[in-house]
Design an enzyme around this catalytic site. Structure first.
Site, PDB file in Angstrom:
ATOM      1  CB  SER A  26      -6.629   2.443  -3.589  1.00 42.85           C
ATOM      2  OG  SER A  26      -6.077   3.674  -3.151  1.00 42.85           O
TER       3      SER A  26
ATOM      4  CE  LYS B 131      -1.357   1.994   6.978  1.00 43.36           C
ATOM      5  NZ  LYS B 131      -1.206   1.129   5.777  1.00 43.36           N
TER       6      LYS B 131
ATOM      7  CB  SER C 142      -0.935   0.014   1.212  1.00 41.46           C
ATOM      8  OG  SER C 142      -0.191  -0.047   2.415  1.00 41.46           O
TER       9      SER C 142
ATOM     10  CG  ASN D  66      -6.892  10.020   2.956  1.00 39.77           C
ATOM     11  OD1 ASN D  66      -7.296  10.142   1.801  1.00 39.77           O
ATOM     12  ND2 ASN D  66      -5.653  10.246   3.311  1.00 39.77           N
TER      13      ASN D  66
ATOM     14  CE1 TYR E 247      -1.999   0.427  -3.036  1.00 40.66           C
ATOM     15  CE2 TYR E 247      -2.776   2.688  -3.213  1.00 40.66           C
ATOM     16  CZ  TYR E 247      -2.909   1.412  -2.709  1.00 40.66           C
ATOM     17  OH  TYR E 247      -3.960   1.112  -1.887  1.00 40.66           O
TER      18      TYR E 247
ATOM     19  CE  LYS F 188      -4.854  -2.057  -3.765  1.00 46.80           C
ATOM     20  NZ  LYS F 188      -5.351  -3.321  -3.167  1.00 46.80           N
TER      21      LYS F 188
END
Length: 337
Positions: free
Chosen positions: A118, A179, A81, A170, A141, A145
Site C-alpha cells: 500500500s 466497502k 484495509s 488510490n 495499517y 504493510k
C-alpha cells in the site's frame, strides 16, 4: 490439469477483479479465500468461475500443511484495509502474520507470490519512491504493510521464486460496492449525485484549498493488467509502486462524475466554478479525526516498475472515472441498454 491459482481476498474489490481477468484468459482452477461475515461480498463471486472457496480462518494453516496440492501462483489481496482501524493487534494478525505464512510456503514450494502492499507505507512522506528513507506510515495499517515489505526485501536475494509486492495508490472501479466508507471517492460521489444532485468533498486543510487535495488515482482494470503482466513475467521480483505516476485533485474526480452523468442525461458539462455556484459541488469541513493522519498528496514514482519492462497504460481521471461511472449507470435498476 493446470496447477491451481489462489486469490486471497477473492471476494473483495481487487481480488474479485483479478479472478474476473483470469477467467477471461480461460483460467478457472482458482481457490478464492476470504471472510464472508459481510455476506454482500459474495455477490462479487457470483458471476465468476472458481474451483473452491475457503474461509480465511482455516486457509493459511491448511496451506502450510499441503492441503491444496501444487499451487502455481498466489495473488495475495486479503487484508484489513481500514486505515481508520486502531486495534494494532487485530491489524497485525490480519495483515502481517498471514503474509509471513504465505512467504514461508512460497519459499518452501517455489510457488509464486504477487501481493498487495500500500501507498500508506509512505504516510507522512512527500516523496513516493520505494526507499526506506521515504517510508513513514501514519497508522498501523500502513505499518502492517511496511513491515512485510521489509521482510520481503531481506528475503529477495535468496529467493528462488517470484515474489512481487505492489504499493497500491488510490484504486477505484467495479466490485467495490461492499466497502462502505472505504470505497473510492468516485463511488461515493456517484451515489451522492444520483441521490442528492450534488457531490461533497473535504474543504480546506493546511495548504490545500477545498477539493485540491491530490492523490494518484488508478483504475482497477489498469491495476489488474499490471498484476497479470507480472504473472506473465515470472522473472520480475521486488517491491513496486502501482499508481499512474500522475497526481490529480479530488475536484477532478467530482467533475468527471458529474459531467459523465450529465452527458448520460443529454445535459451540457459544467466547469468547476459552475458546479460550486449552482450547489452541485459542496465542500464540508475537514474532519478533526483525520487531522495529522491524512495524506494531502500522493504520486507514485513509477520508475522501478517501468524498469521491469512493464508497459501497461494507465487512464487519467477524466477517462478512467468516466468509464467507471458509465459502468455504474448501466448497473442502475431499470437501466435499458
Amino acid at each position: 490439469m493446470a496447477k491451481r491459482l489462489i486469490v486471497t481476498g477473492g471476494a473483495g474489490f481487487i481480488g474479485s477483479n483479478i479472478i474476473h481477468a483470469l477467467n477471461q484468459r480461460g483460467l478457472s482452477n482458482i481457490i478464492a479465500v476470504d471472510n464472508l461475515t459481510n455476506g454482500d461480498k459474495a455477490l462479487n463471486l457470483s458471476d465468476l468461475a472458481i474451483c473452491d472457496y475457503v474461509d480465511k480462518d482455516v486457509f493459511y494453516d491448511a496451506l502450510l500443511d499441503g492441503h491444496y496440492g501444487p499451487i502455481d501462483t498466489i495473488f495475495h489481496e486479503g487484508a484489513c484495509s481500514a486505515t481508520t482501524e486502531h486495534d494494532g493487534r487485530y491489524m497485525m494478525a490480519s495483515n502481517y502474520e498471514p503474509s509471513k505464512k504465505l512467504l514461508t510456503y512460497c519459499q518452501r514450494t517455489g510457488t509464486r507470490l504477487l501481493y498487495a502492499s500500500s501507498a500508506a507505507t509512505y504516510g507522512a512522506s512527500t516523496s513516493f519512491t520505494e526507499d526506506p528513507a521515504h517510508e513513514k506510515p501514519l497508522n498501523v495499517y500502513g505499518y502492517s504493510k511496511l513491515l512485510f515489505d521489509q521482510i520481503v526485501r531481506r528475503a529477495l536475494p535468496g529467493l528462488g521464486t517470484q515474489v512481487a509486492g505492489f504499493r497500491y495508490f488510490n484504486v477505484y472501479g467495479p466490485r467495490e460496492q461492499h466497502k462502505g466508507g472505504m470505497a473510492s471517492v468516485a463511488f461515493h460521489n456517484f451515489n451522492q449525485f444520483m441521490a442528492d444532485g450534488c457531490v461533497r468533498l473535504f474543504g480546506q486543510y493546511g495548504a490545500c484549498q477545498p477539493g485540491e487535495q491530490m492523490r494518484d488515482f488508478i483504475a482497477v482494470n489498469d491495476l489488474v493488467a499490471t498484476k497479470l503482466w507480472f504473472f506473465d513475467n515470472p522473472g520480475q521480483s521486488g517491491v513496486f509502486n502501482l499508481g499512474t505516476g500522475r497526481a490529480q485533485p479530488f475536484n477532478d474526480v467530482a467533475a468527471a462524475v458529474v459531467n459523465t452523468v450529465r452527458a448520460h442525461r443529454n445535459q451540457p458539462p459544467l466547469d468547476l466554478a459552475a458546479m460550486v455556484r449552482t450547489g452541485v459541488l459542496e465542500y464540508t469541513p475537514f474532519p478533526d479525526k483525520l487531522r495529522g493522519r491524512y495524506q494531502c498528496f500522493t504520486q507514485a514514482d513509477m520508475r522501478a516498475l517501468r524498469g521491469t519492462g512493464c508497459n501497461v497504460g494507465y487512464a487519467d481521471v477524466a477517462h478512467g472515472v468516466a468509464d467507471y461511472v458509465r459502468h455504474l449507470l448501466r448497473a442502475q435498476p431499470g437501466h435499458t441498454p
